[in-house]
Design a protein around this motif. Structure first.
Motif, short mmCIF file in Angstrom:
data_model
loop_
_atom_site.label_atom_id
_atom_site.label_comp_id
_atom_site.label_asym_id
_atom_site.label_seq_id
_atom_site.Cartn_x
_atom_site.Cartn_y
_atom_site.Cartn_z
N HIS A 77 4.94 29.08 -20.95
CA HIS A 77 4.98 29.44 -19.54
C HIS A 77 3.74 30.21 -19.12
CE1 HIS A 77 9.29 28.73 -20.45
NE2 HIS A 77 9.30 28.23 -19.23
N LEU A 78 3.08 30.88 -20.10
CA LEU A 78 1.85 31.60 -19.77
C LEU A 78 0.75 30.63 -19.35
CD1 LEU A 78 1.81 34.21 -22.68
CD2 LEU A 78 2.47 34.58 -20.29
N TYR A 79 0.68 29.48 -20.03
CA TYR A 79 -0.31 28.46 -19.65
C TYR A 79 0.02 27.89 -18.27
CZ TYR A 79 -1.95 28.54 -24.49
OH TYR A 79 -2.46 28.92 -25.70
N GLU A 80 1.32 27.67 -18.03
CA GLU A 80 1.72 27.13 -16.72
C GLU A 80 1.39 28.11 -15.60
OE1 GLU A 80 5.83 26.22 -17.04
OE2 GLU A 80 5.57 24.73 -18.65
N ILE A 94 -1.24 27.49 -12.53
CA ILE A 94 -0.85 27.65 -11.12
C ILE A 94 -1.81 28.60 -10.40
CG2 ILE A 94 0.94 28.61 -9.62
CD1 ILE A 94 3.00 27.59 -11.66
N ASP A 95 -2.30 29.60 -11.13
CA ASP A 95 -3.26 30.54 -10.55
C ASP A 95 -4.67 29.97 -10.44
OD1 ASP A 95 -1.33 32.44 -10.24
OD2 ASP A 95 -1.75 33.48 -12.11
N GLY A 96 -4.83 28.72 -10.89
CA GLY A 96 -6.13 28.06 -10.76
C GLY A 96 -7.03 28.18 -11.96
N ALA A 97 -6.52 28.66 -13.10
CA ALA A 97 -7.34 28.81 -14.30
C ALA A 97 -7.57 27.45 -14.95
CB ALA A 97 -6.67 29.76 -15.29
N LYS A 98 -8.83 27.14 -15.19
CA LYS A 98 -9.16 25.91 -15.91
C LYS A 98 -8.94 26.12 -17.41
CE LYS A 98 -10.38 23.88 -12.13
NZ LYS A 98 -9.53 22.83 -11.55
N LYS A 99 -9.27 25.09 -18.20
CA LYS A 99 -8.98 25.13 -19.62
C LYS A 99 -9.68 26.29 -20.32
CE LYS A 99 -6.69 22.71 -21.24
NZ LYS A 99 -5.23 22.84 -21.49
N TRP A 100 -10.96 26.52 -19.99
CA TRP A 100 -11.69 27.60 -20.64
C TRP A 100 -11.08 28.95 -20.29
CZ3 TRP A 100 -14.59 26.82 -24.62
CH2 TRP A 100 -15.28 25.62 -24.76
N ARG A 101 -10.65 29.14 -19.03
CA ARG A 101 -10.02 30.38 -18.63
C ARG A 101 -8.68 30.58 -19.33
NH1 ARG A 101 -12.95 34.50 -16.62
NH2 ARG A 101 -14.55 33.70 -15.18
N GLN A 102 -7.94 29.49 -19.52
CA GLN A 102 -6.67 29.58 -20.23
C GLN A 102 -6.87 30.00 -21.69
OE1 GLN A 102 -4.25 26.05 -19.75
NE2 GLN A 102 -4.84 25.84 -17.61
N ILE A 103 -7.92 29.45 -22.31
CA ILE A 103 -8.22 29.83 -23.69
C ILE A 103 -8.60 31.30 -23.76
CG2 ILE A 103 -9.87 29.49 -25.58
CD1 ILE A 103 -9.93 26.52 -24.82
N HIS A 157 -7.99 33.83 -21.55
CA HIS A 157 -7.02 34.82 -21.08
C HIS A 157 -5.63 34.66 -21.67
CE1 HIS A 157 -9.70 36.61 -18.12
NE2 HIS A 157 -10.06 35.39 -17.73
N VAL A 158 -5.34 33.52 -22.31
CA VAL A 158 -4.00 33.31 -22.87
C VAL A 158 -4.06 33.10 -24.38
CG1 VAL A 158 -1.93 31.87 -22.82
CG2 VAL A 158 -3.18 32.32 -20.71
N THR A 159 -4.86 32.11 -24.84
CA THR A 159 -4.86 31.76 -26.26
C THR A 159 -5.46 32.87 -27.12
OG1 THR A 159 -5.11 29.44 -25.62
CG2 THR A 159 -5.45 29.99 -27.93
N LEU A 160 -6.65 33.32 -26.78
CA LEU A 160 -7.31 34.34 -27.58
C LEU A 160 -6.51 35.66 -27.63
CD1 LEU A 160 -11.09 33.76 -26.80
CD2 LEU A 160 -9.84 33.21 -28.89
N PRO A 161 -6.00 36.17 -26.52
CA PRO A 161 -5.13 37.36 -26.64
C PRO A 161 -3.89 37.11 -27.48
CG PRO A 161 -5.88 37.11 -24.38
CD PRO A 161 -6.28 35.85 -25.10
N GLY A 162 -3.39 35.87 -27.47
CA GLY A 162 -2.20 35.56 -28.25
C GLY A 162 -2.42 35.57 -29.75
N ILE A 163 -3.64 35.32 -30.19
CA ILE A 163 -3.93 35.32 -31.64
C ILE A 163 -4.74 36.55 -32.04
CG2 ILE A 163 -3.89 32.80 -31.71
CD1 ILE A 163 -6.96 32.86 -31.89
#
Length: 325
Positions: A215-218, A222-231, A233-239
């Motif tokens: 749901h964090l990626y979704e 929705i907020d307009g983050a592209k793939k690099w922004r998702q990585i 702000h979401v993936t890197l903090p997650g690991i």
């Protein structure tokens, strides 16, 4: 009220009510019955650590003795800190210490981030069959001996028959003696380390990424983050916690660059950059029979590694991450 009065309970100050908490022994027995199979699985691991990790610690006493095979450990004469004085006044010691730290620093800077990048790339693949194929190809070198991989690396970098120098000749360049050059040998060392371990190192990172809430990626999309922004702000903090723990473990190995890889790749022409603590202990201790001298070196190596692990773990915890303890 009458029933309560018929069975009064007299409690002294500080006493707990009967059956307020389960008996500790009973609780332990219940856990044993429930998890008996898991405890039994720990037995081989405990035996391994007792035999190969804790029992050898008694041999550290040789660092403070002039060990002789005929006398044994306990009957050899005590020499105090003479072995350490001999160690710290040796020119060889400072050279092998510098080489060990430099090679580990190269691995930390160049090899440590590679599994993270590979895991991020694999995590973005959506074709499961293609993803599994790539993972298997990346994992394969980890299960090969360094003797085999070292022979492949030497053959590939050979100035006469190697594929790398053959490519250089196509562009009109002179062949490079990679394995005989003090400049190129560390590069070949780091490159071979990445080749063997980078793919296998992605396992922990991929496992950490699989636990991130989709749901964090979704929400980011929705907020307009592209793939690099998702990585970012979401993936890197997650690991981040996984990266922190592996960094602590990597720092604990700063004084131990390993033996098999160095021994398979080194030669006398690059001894000035390839002689490290592990190979030095083998040559002086096992081949040269200087057991007390190399035991003192090994004890120094272990103490410094312990200090590094404790220091980095405290820094990681101070930054808000979960350390090893």
């Amino acid at each position: 009220m009458n029933r309560i009065a018929k069975h009064p309970v007299n409690l002294q100050a500080g006493e707990a009510a009967p059956n307020a908490s389960p008996n500790k022994e009973t609780a332990w027995r219940n856990r044993w019955r429930r998890d008996k199979a898991l405890y039994l699985l720990l037995v081989p691991v405990a035996i391994y650590f007792l035999l190969f990790k804790y029992a050898p610690l008694f041999g550290e006493v040789m660092a403070f003795k002039n060990y002789r095979l005929a006398d044994g450990i306990w009957n050899s004469p005590w020499v105090g800190f003479d072995q350490f004085r001999k160690l710290f006044t040796s020119r060889d010691f400072w050279q092998i210490l510098r080489n060990t730290l430099l090679l580990n620093l190269y691995n930390l800077v160049f090899a440590f981030p590679v599994p993270i990048v590979l895991a991020l790339m694999l995590n973005e693949l959506r074709k499961e069959g293609y993803k599994r194929l790539l993972q298997n190809l990346l994992y394969l070198p980890h299960f090969m001996s360094w003797i085999v991989l070292g022979s492949i690396v030497i053959a590939m970098l050979s100035p006469s028959t190697g594929i790398v120098n053959a490519g250089l000749k196509l562009f009109g360049l002179e062949p490079i003696y990679f394995m005989a050059s003090p400049f190129w040998w560390p590069i070949a060392f780091v490159g071979s380390s990445i080749w063997r371990e980078a793919g296998f190192g992605t396992i922990l990172y991929l496992a950490a990424m699989s636990s991130i809430d989709p749901h964090l990626y979704e929400a980011a999309a929705i907020d307009g983050a592209k793939k690099w922004r998702q990585i970012w702000h979401v993936t890197l903090p997650g690991i981040r916690s996984t990266v922190a723990i592996l960094l602590v473990l990597q720092m604990g190995r700063m004084m131990d660059v390993g033996f098999e890889q160095i021994y398979a790749l080194q030669n006398s022409t690059v001894a000035s950059v390839s002689e490290v603590i592990s190979t030095y202990v083998y040559k002086r201790g096992i081949v040269g029979l200087q057991y007390s001298y190399t035991t003192a070196l090994g004890l120094f190596q272990s103490v410094v590694s312990l200090i590094l692990v404790v220091t980095v773990n405290r820094l990681i915890r101070a930054m808000g991450e979960r350390g090893l303890w």
